[in-house]
Design an enzyme around this catalytic site. Sequence first.
Site, short mmCIF file in Angstrom:
data_model
loop_
_atom_site.label_atom_id
_atom_site.label_comp_id
_atom_site.label_asym_id
_atom_site.label_seq_id
_atom_site.Cartn_x
_atom_site.Cartn_y
_atom_site.Cartn_z
N LYS A 191 0.82 -1.30 -0.05
CA LYS A 191 0.08 0.02 0.27
C LYS A 191 0.91 1.33 -0.12
O LYS A 191 0.46 2.24 -0.61
CB LYS A 191 -0.98 0.02 1.07
CG LYS A 191 -2.15 -1.34 1.05
CD LYS A 191 -3.41 -0.80 1.60
CE LYS A 191 -4.53 -1.88 1.23
NZ LYS A 191 -5.78 -1.86 1.71
N LYS B 128 -3.96 -10.34 -6.40
CA LYS B 128 -5.16 -10.44 -5.57
C LYS B 128 -6.30 -9.73 -6.11
O LYS B 128 -5.98 -8.50 -6.79
CB LYS B 128 -4.99 -10.13 -4.15
CG LYS B 128 -6.03 -10.27 -3.17
CD LYS B 128 -5.78 -9.94 -1.76
CE LYS B 128 -6.29 -8.46 -1.56
NZ LYS B 128 -6.57 -7.92 -0.57
N LYS C 77 -10.80 -4.48 -4.15
CA LYS C 77 -11.84 -3.55 -4.58
C LYS C 77 -11.34 -2.32 -4.99
O LYS C 77 -12.31 -1.48 -5.77
CB LYS C 77 -12.95 -3.59 -3.28
CG LYS C 77 -12.31 -3.20 -1.96
CD LYS C 77 -13.35 -3.02 -1.20
CE LYS C 77 -13.31 -3.76 0.19
NZ LYS C 77 -12.13 -3.63 0.98
N1 AQP Z 1 -8.93 -11.46 -3.60
C1 AQP Z 1 -9.24 -11.97 -2.55
N2 AQP Z 1 -9.42 -13.44 -2.23
C2 AQP Z 1 -9.98 -13.77 -0.95
N3 AQP Z 1 -10.20 -12.89 0.16
C3 AQP Z 1 -10.14 -11.80 0.08
N4 AQP Z 1 -10.31 -10.44 0.78
C4 AQP Z 1 -10.04 -9.56 0.14
N5 AQP Z 1 -9.67 -9.79 -1.18
C5 AQP Z 1 -9.58 -11.16 -1.30
C6 AQP Z 1 -10.60 -10.77 2.21
O1 AQP Z 1 -11.91 -10.22 2.35
C7 AQP Z 1 -11.89 -9.54 4.06
C8 AQP Z 1 -12.15 -8.08 3.72
O2 AQP Z 1 -10.98 -7.40 3.31
P1 AQP Z 1 -10.54 -5.86 3.57
O3 AQP Z 1 -11.73 -5.08 3.07
O4 AQP Z 1 -10.09 -5.78 4.82
O5 AQP Z 1 -9.52 -5.30 2.79
P2 AQP Z 1 -8.54 -6.05 1.76
O6 AQP Z 1 -7.81 -7.54 2.14
O7 AQP Z 1 -7.19 -5.11 1.52
O8 AQP Z 1 -9.36 -6.35 0.68
P3 AQP Z 1 -9.43 -5.55 -0.83
O9 AQP Z 1 -10.61 -5.80 -1.41
O10 AQP Z 1 -8.09 -5.69 -1.37
O11 AQP Z 1 -9.62 -3.97 -0.28
P4 AQP Z 1 -8.67 -2.73 -0.79
O12 AQP Z 1 -8.36 -2.78 -2.36
O13 AQP Z 1 -9.20 -1.48 0.02
O14 AQP Z 1 -7.21 -2.92 -0.13
C9 AQP Z 1 -10.44 -9.90 4.40
O15 AQP Z 1 -10.68 -11.17 5.21
C10 AQP Z 1 -9.67 -10.25 3.20
O16 AQP Z 1 -8.62 -11.26 3.49
#
Ligand code: AQP
Length: 332
Positions: free
Chosen positions: A115, A197, A200
Amino acid sequence: MLDNRKVVFSGVQPSGNLTIGNYLGAIKNFTAFPEEMLRFYCVVDLHAITVRQVPAELRRRTYETLALYIACGLDPEKNCLFVQSQVSGHAELGWILDCYTMFGELSRMTQFKDKSQKHADNINAGLFTYPSLMAADILLYQTDIVPVGIDQKQHLELARNIAERFNGVYGDTFVVPEPYIPETGMKIASLQDPAAKMSKSDPNENAVVRILDDPDTILRKFKRAVTDSGSEVRYDPTEKPGVSNLMTIYSCFTGKTFEEIEREFDGRGYGDFKTAVGEACADALRPVQDEFKRLTADKAYLEEVMKNGAAAATHYARKTLSKVRRKIGFVN
Ligand code: AQP
């Protein structure tokens, strides 16, 4: 222990429109825990502001994430659904745990490194200390099990270390939590880059399937998904990462094993397969989307859920916080 029940805690950031990665890696599994357990599911808005958010969008997504929890099957009467910033104990314990978390430990976190690269103009202290706030989220409720995707495993290990360190200094204070990482779905990859990965906040819309995407969009995104050389539908994450990712998604939505999927598409090529994955995904998400629409039309209901959830969470958080304050030597 908060009472005699085992505790589950997890959260999702309202930092974008949720993806099928968030759904298959996390939210879908939240519903798998039995009613005898005390279950806390939080919209972690304090975490979301480690990256700059547009205030109106953050507010809207906070309602929407809560609505998605309910639409995905979490009954607010049976689960404690709440918004992190509405329970001040998270920030309070977060600060305390900052003082029991080492600079070196935080420096090793891969999410911080990723990040920081993505947001080079805003490498703030919150981005760095994110894992100790996450430890606070979990330890505040004396959590036994944390359902998460594989990307959160490192943070969870740190939460365990922080709990053990604190317990080592002050005697038993926190339950040391265990991760619950689904075997299939723990890492849904980007549809455009199978090595990355699905996130979002990915600016490439074709890389991400969102829980609320309409069926045509879902189908189109799967049709454009990057596959691998050859034409055989075979599970092989090293040689065929793109196809294997699609097989994982298909397996999660249909319950079929990889062997069954290989047999189903034997000799049929990628085109048919991608259409089937898109259709399975759109079909599975339809009831969630319908319920989501119904729920977001009733803001007062969502506010009631938030209010009740925050009150229940605060009740339990206070128990842990008063124990922590006493152990540390704060005057009550
Ligand atoms: N691609 C993924 N596959 C499986 N699990 C996933 N999680 C996120 N992306 C995947 C799981 O979703 C939960 C919530 O995630 P988060 O909102 O805490 O943030 P994150 O892990 O940083 O997810 P994003 O989508 O990648 O968000 P941004 O883009 O804002 O950084 C967690 O349990 C995560 O493991």
